[in-house]
Design a protein around this motif. Structure first.
Motif, short mmCIF file in Angstrom:
data_model
loop_
_atom_site.label_atom_id
_atom_site.label_comp_id
_atom_site.label_asym_id
_atom_site.label_seq_id
_atom_site.Cartn_x
_atom_site.Cartn_y
_atom_site.Cartn_z
N PHE A 230 0.85 -1.19 0.00
CA PHE A 230 0.00 0.00 0.00
C PHE A 230 0.88 1.24 0.00
O PHE A 230 1.96 1.24 0.60
N LEU A 231 0.44 2.29 -0.66
CA LEU A 231 1.22 3.51 -0.68
C LEU A 231 1.28 4.11 0.72
O LEU A 231 0.27 4.22 1.41
N PHE A 232 2.47 4.49 1.11
CA PHE A 232 2.75 4.94 2.47
C PHE A 232 2.96 6.45 2.55
O PHE A 232 2.55 7.10 3.51
N TYR A 233 3.59 7.00 1.53
CA TYR A 233 3.92 8.43 1.56
C TYR A 233 4.27 8.90 0.16
O TYR A 233 4.83 8.16 -0.64
N MET A 234 3.93 10.14 -0.13
CA MET A 234 4.31 10.76 -1.39
C MET A 234 4.91 12.13 -1.11
O MET A 234 4.34 12.92 -0.36
N ILE A 235 6.08 12.40 -1.68
CA ILE A 235 6.71 13.71 -1.58
C ILE A 235 6.92 14.25 -3.00
O ILE A 235 7.43 13.53 -3.87
N VAL A 236 6.50 15.47 -3.22
CA VAL A 236 6.69 16.12 -4.52
C VAL A 236 7.68 17.27 -4.33
O VAL A 236 7.40 18.22 -3.59
N TYR A 237 8.83 17.15 -4.98
CA TYR A 237 9.85 18.20 -4.93
C TYR A 237 9.75 19.06 -6.19
O TYR A 237 9.43 18.55 -7.27
N ARG A 238 10.04 20.33 -6.04
CA ARG A 238 10.06 21.21 -7.21
C ARG A 238 11.46 21.80 -7.39
O ARG A 238 12.16 22.09 -6.41
N GLU A 239 11.87 21.95 -8.63
CA GLU A 239 13.11 22.65 -8.95
C GLU A 239 12.94 23.42 -10.25
O GLU A 239 12.04 23.14 -11.05
N LYS A 240 13.79 24.41 -10.44
CA LYS A 240 13.76 25.18 -11.67
C LYS A 240 14.32 24.34 -12.82
O LYS A 240 15.03 23.36 -12.59
N ASP A 258 19.34 13.42 -3.82
CA ASP A 258 18.19 12.77 -4.44
C ASP A 258 16.89 13.50 -4.07
O ASP A 258 15.86 12.88 -3.84
N PHE A 259 16.97 14.80 -3.99
CA PHE A 259 15.81 15.63 -3.64
C PHE A 259 16.22 17.07 -3.93
O PHE A 259 17.36 17.35 -4.30
N GLU A 290 5.57 27.04 -12.89
CA GLU A 290 6.40 26.25 -13.78
C GLU A 290 7.62 25.68 -13.06
O GLU A 290 8.05 26.17 -12.02
N GLY A 291 8.18 24.63 -13.64
CA GLY A 291 9.37 23.99 -13.09
C GLY A 291 9.33 22.49 -13.33
O GLY A 291 8.48 21.98 -14.08
N LEU A 292 10.25 21.80 -12.70
CA LEU A 292 10.30 20.34 -12.76
C LEU A 292 9.85 19.79 -11.41
O LEU A 292 10.35 20.22 -10.36
N TYR A 293 8.93 18.85 -11.45
CA TYR A 293 8.38 18.27 -10.23
C TYR A 293 8.78 16.80 -10.15
O TYR A 293 8.45 16.00 -11.03
N TYR A 294 9.52 16.48 -9.10
CA TYR A 294 10.10 15.16 -8.88
C TYR A 294 9.28 14.45 -7.80
O TYR A 294 9.23 14.90 -6.66
N SER A 319 9.75 5.37 -6.65
CA SER A 319 9.41 6.04 -7.92
C SER A 319 10.40 7.15 -8.17
O SER A 319 11.06 7.65 -7.26
N GLY A 320 10.48 7.54 -9.44
CA GLY A 320 11.32 8.66 -9.85
C GLY A 320 10.62 9.45 -10.93
O GLY A 320 11.22 9.83 -11.93
N ILE A 321 9.35 9.70 -10.73
CA ILE A 321 8.53 10.43 -11.71
C ILE A 321 8.96 11.88 -11.78
O ILE A 321 9.14 12.53 -10.75
N VAL A 322 9.11 12.40 -12.98
CA VAL A 322 9.41 13.81 -13.16
C VAL A 322 8.42 14.38 -14.19
O VAL A 322 8.25 13.83 -15.27
N ILE A 323 7.75 15.47 -13.82
CA ILE A 323 6.78 16.13 -14.71
C ILE A 323 7.24 17.55 -14.96
O ILE A 323 7.53 18.31 -14.04
N LYS A 324 7.30 17.91 -16.24
CA LYS A 324 7.66 19.28 -16.62
C LYS A 324 6.40 20.13 -16.61
O LYS A 324 5.39 19.76 -17.23
N VAL A 325 6.45 21.24 -15.92
CA VAL A 325 5.28 22.13 -15.84
C VAL A 325 5.66 23.49 -16.42
O VAL A 325 6.64 24.12 -16.01
N SER A 326 4.88 23.92 -17.39
CA SER A 326 5.12 25.23 -18.02
C SER A 326 3.92 26.15 -17.75
O SER A 326 2.86 25.70 -17.34
N LYS A 327 4.09 27.43 -18.00
CA LYS A 327 3.03 28.40 -17.76
C LYS A 327 1.87 28.17 -18.71
O LYS A 327 2.04 27.76 -19.84
#
Length: 327
Positions: A230-240, A258-259, A290-294, A319-327
């Motif tokens: 079962f999923l225990f925890y999720m952390i979403v990091y943001r970077e430029k 790694d963060f 906008e940015g990269l979300y890990y 997991s190592g999901i990365v989503i690019k977010v633009s304006k």
């Protein structure tokens, strides 16, 4: 008749002794049934995988990596860690990094685009968690390029990782981490430069509908399939978005984190449980800028549905999901 026969026996005995004493590298290499089966298995996976096709291994390189995989698993076995399997995509990510690093005479965990290992793996299409070891050698003269040279240098790099001592033993700890179940192996030898990278993978979750990019303010979701957990925890990091780096800048940098310093969102087990249907979680996501979300996900054998104190200490991200977010 007896003298002639005795002479033949002595000659035959001498030949046997010589063959026994010869170095194994001189004798023809006998490929075991297991090695043949492994090569065929990985050849099929290599043909199926279409991502980063320009960094695809040929059969000879694949065979060298299977041998190196055995070296890695021997190291893990000494520390009671289960063997890892060869990952084709991670190997191509490593091949790409090795070539760029060798061609530009640098060694490090960032590439010229300024991307860390988790960004490179994610941008290639991977969603699992990755942990990287990097090694390089260079010479004032051109190396003799052969399979034997590559094998020797890969083993040398791996052995240097394993020879590390605490507190400066991050590469060794990465190799023997019991959570890893796959590894990508990359090498590149050209002219005066050799590079060798290990990309350890933690693969326990299945991912569906993971968007590569989103617009700020828009709504989206990710789908996660668990296997007995079962999923225990999720952390979403943001970077430029990263800036390009020079070879000199990369070489001056040491290990990577790694963060990122900016935590955009956290979601504990009881909140994640709301989005579970059977063993499938459909988790809604939206990003304000906008940015990269890990995205790092952790799992546990027990489901937690009520608010309590949680700690991810001792757990590995899955997991190592990365989503690019633009304006």
């Amino acid at each position: 008749m007896f003298k002639r026969t005795w002479k033949q026996i002595k000659i035959f005995a001498i030949l046997i002794i010589i063959l026994i004493c010869l170095p194994h590298s001189i004798l023809p290499h006998r490929v075991s049934t297991t090695e043949k089966d492994d090569l065929e298995k990985y050849k099929k996976l290599n043909e199926i995988e279409q991502r980063l096709i320009e960094f695809k291994d040929n059969d000879e390189a694949l065979n060298l990596k299977i041998d190196q995989l055995d070296e890695i698993n021997k190291s893990r076995n000494r520390y009671n860690a289960a063997p890892v399997s060869l990952d084709i995509l991670a190997s191509r990510v490593a091949n790409k990094m090795c070539k760029e690093a060798a061609d530009n005479a640098y060694i490090g965990h960032w590439d010229l685009a300024g991307e860390e290992p988790y960004l490179r793996y994610a941008f290639a299409g991977g969603h699992d968690h990755v942990s990287e070891n990097a090694y390089g050698e260079w010479s004032s003269d051109n190396y003799f390029i052969s399979s034997q040279t590559i094998v020797s240098m890969m083993k040398s790099g791996h052995n240097k990782f394993m020879a590390e001592r605490s507190p400066n033993n991050g590469h060794k700890e990465n190799i023997i981490n019991k959570a890893h179940n796959f590894v990508g192996i990359g090498f590149y030898l050209s002219g005066k430069q050799f590079r060798y990278y290990e990309e350890f993978i933690d693969r326990y979750l299945e991912f569906e509908n993971i968007p590569e990019s989103m617009n700020a303010g828009s709504a989206g979701s990710i789908t996660i399939r668990t296997n007995g957990s079962f999923l225990f925890y999720m952390i979403v990091y943001r970077e430029k978005f990263p800036n390009r780096l020079t070879p000199a800048e990369i070489s001056r940098r040491g290990s990577y984190a790694d963060f990122t310093p900016e935590i955009y969102k956290v979601m504990p087990a009881w909140e994640l449980a709301r989005y579970r249907n059977g063993n499938i979680y459909v988790i809604p996501l939206s990003f304000s800028k906008e940015g990269l979300y890990y995205i790092q996900l952790y799992s546990d054998r027990k489901e937690i549905t009520n608010a309590t104190s949680l700690n991810t200490k001792g757990k590995n991200p899955e997991s190592g999901i990365v989503i690019k977010v633009s304006k």
